[in-house]
Design a protein around this motif. Structure first.
Motif, PDB file in Angstrom:
ATOM      1  N   VAL A  35       0.843  -1.208   0.000  1.00  0.00           N
ATOM      2  CA  VAL A  35       0.000   0.000   0.000  1.00  0.00           C
ATOM      3  C   VAL A  35       0.874   1.253   0.000  1.00  0.00           C
ATOM      4  O   VAL A  35       0.618   2.203  -0.754  1.00  0.00           O
ATOM      5  CB  VAL A  35      -0.964  -0.013   1.206  1.00  0.00           C
ATOM      6  CG1 VAL A  35      -1.626   1.341   1.393  1.00  0.00           C
ATOM      7  CG2 VAL A  35      -2.001  -1.100   1.033  1.00  0.00           C
ATOM      8  N   LEU A  36       1.920   1.265   0.820  1.00  0.00           N
ATOM      9  CA  LEU A  36       2.810   2.430   0.852  1.00  0.00           C
ATOM     10  C   LEU A  36       3.549   2.605  -0.472  1.00  0.00           C
ATOM     11  O   LEU A  36       3.732   3.733  -0.945  1.00  0.00           O
ATOM     12  CB  LEU A  36       3.813   2.297   2.002  1.00  0.00           C
ATOM     13  CG  LEU A  36       3.242   2.496   3.400  1.00  0.00           C
ATOM     14  CD1 LEU A  36       4.297   2.203   4.448  1.00  0.00           C
ATOM     15  CD2 LEU A  36       2.696   3.898   3.570  1.00  0.00           C
ATOM     16  N   ALA A  38       2.445   1.652  -3.458  1.00  0.00           N
ATOM     17  CA  ALA A  38       1.464   2.144  -4.431  1.00  0.00           C
ATOM     18  C   ALA A  38       1.192   3.625  -4.214  1.00  0.00           C
ATOM     19  O   ALA A  38       1.083   4.391  -5.183  1.00  0.00           O
ATOM     20  CB  ALA A  38       0.175   1.333  -4.311  1.00  0.00           C
ATOM     21  N   TRP A  39       1.112   4.046  -2.953  1.00  0.00           N
ATOM     22  CA  TRP A  39       0.891   5.461  -2.647  1.00  0.00           C
ATOM     23  C   TRP A  39       2.058   6.310  -3.147  1.00  0.00           C
ATOM     24  O   TRP A  39       1.858   7.372  -3.745  1.00  0.00           O
ATOM     25  CB  TRP A  39       0.689   5.636  -1.143  1.00  0.00           C
ATOM     26  CG  TRP A  39       0.626   7.071  -0.717  1.00  0.00           C
ATOM     27  CD1 TRP A  39      -0.422   7.916  -0.855  1.00  0.00           C
ATOM     28  CD2 TRP A  39       1.676   7.826  -0.110  1.00  0.00           C
ATOM     29  NE1 TRP A  39      -0.094   9.161  -0.355  1.00  0.00           N
ATOM     30  CE2 TRP A  39       1.188   9.123   0.107  1.00  0.00           C
ATOM     31  CE3 TRP A  39       2.973   7.521   0.281  1.00  0.00           C
ATOM     32  CZ2 TRP A  39       1.963  10.115   0.691  1.00  0.00           C
ATOM     33  CZ3 TRP A  39       3.745   8.513   0.854  1.00  0.00           C
ATOM     34  CH2 TRP A  39       3.239   9.797   1.058  1.00  0.00           C
ATOM     35  N   ALA A  40       3.292   5.829  -2.921  1.00  0.00           N
ATOM     36  CA  ALA A  40       4.471   6.580  -3.344  1.00  0.00           C
ATOM     37  C   ALA A  40       4.537   6.675  -4.868  1.00  0.00           C
ATOM     38  O   ALA A  40       4.878   7.732  -5.416  1.00  0.00           O
ATOM     39  CB  ALA A  40       5.733   5.923  -2.792  1.00  0.00           C
ATOM     40  N   ALA A  42       1.964   6.518  -6.947  1.00  0.00           N
ATOM     41  CA  ALA A  42       0.884   7.398  -7.382  1.00  0.00           C
ATOM     42  C   ALA A  42       1.253   8.867  -7.122  1.00  0.00           C
ATOM     43  O   ALA A  42       0.985   9.729  -7.960  1.00  0.00           O
ATOM     44  CB  ALA A  42      -0.409   7.032  -6.653  1.00  0.00           C
ATOM     45  N   LYS A  43       1.873   9.144  -5.991  1.00  0.00           N
ATOM     46  CA  LYS A  43       2.270  10.501  -5.682  1.00  0.00           C
ATOM     47  C   LYS A  43       3.337  10.990  -6.649  1.00  0.00           C
ATOM     48  O   LYS A  43       3.293  12.128  -7.106  1.00  0.00           O
ATOM     49  CB  LYS A  43       2.780  10.588  -4.249  1.00  0.00           C
ATOM     50  CG  LYS A  43       3.114  11.971  -3.828  1.00  0.00           C
ATOM     51  CD  LYS A  43       3.474  12.074  -2.390  1.00  0.00           C
ATOM     52  CE  LYS A  43       3.826  13.517  -2.132  1.00  0.00           C
ATOM     53  NZ  LYS A  43       4.024  13.914  -0.829  1.00  0.00           N
TER      54      LYS A  43
END
Length: 50
Positions: A35-36, A38-40, A42-43
């Motif tokens: 999850v982290l 994927a967040w990074a 996407a950011k």
């Protein structure tokens, strides 16, 4: 590393006599890591769009 030695290494962490709790912790940590990541990603993609 044979699975018997992994079970022996994980048994002090688990009170169930097997690697149950240890494997749950590893699975939860893996999901949080994905999850982290994927967040990074996407950011970083949003920052490049500007």
């Amino acid at each position: 590393m044979p699975s018997e030695s992994l079970t022996v290494l994980a048994s002090p962490i688990s009170g169930e006599g097997g690697p149950g709790l240890f494997l749950r912790i590893v699975l939860i940590a893996a999901v949080v890591g994905v999850v982290l990541l994927a967040w990074a990603i996407a950011k970083a993609g949003r920052d490049n769009d500007r």
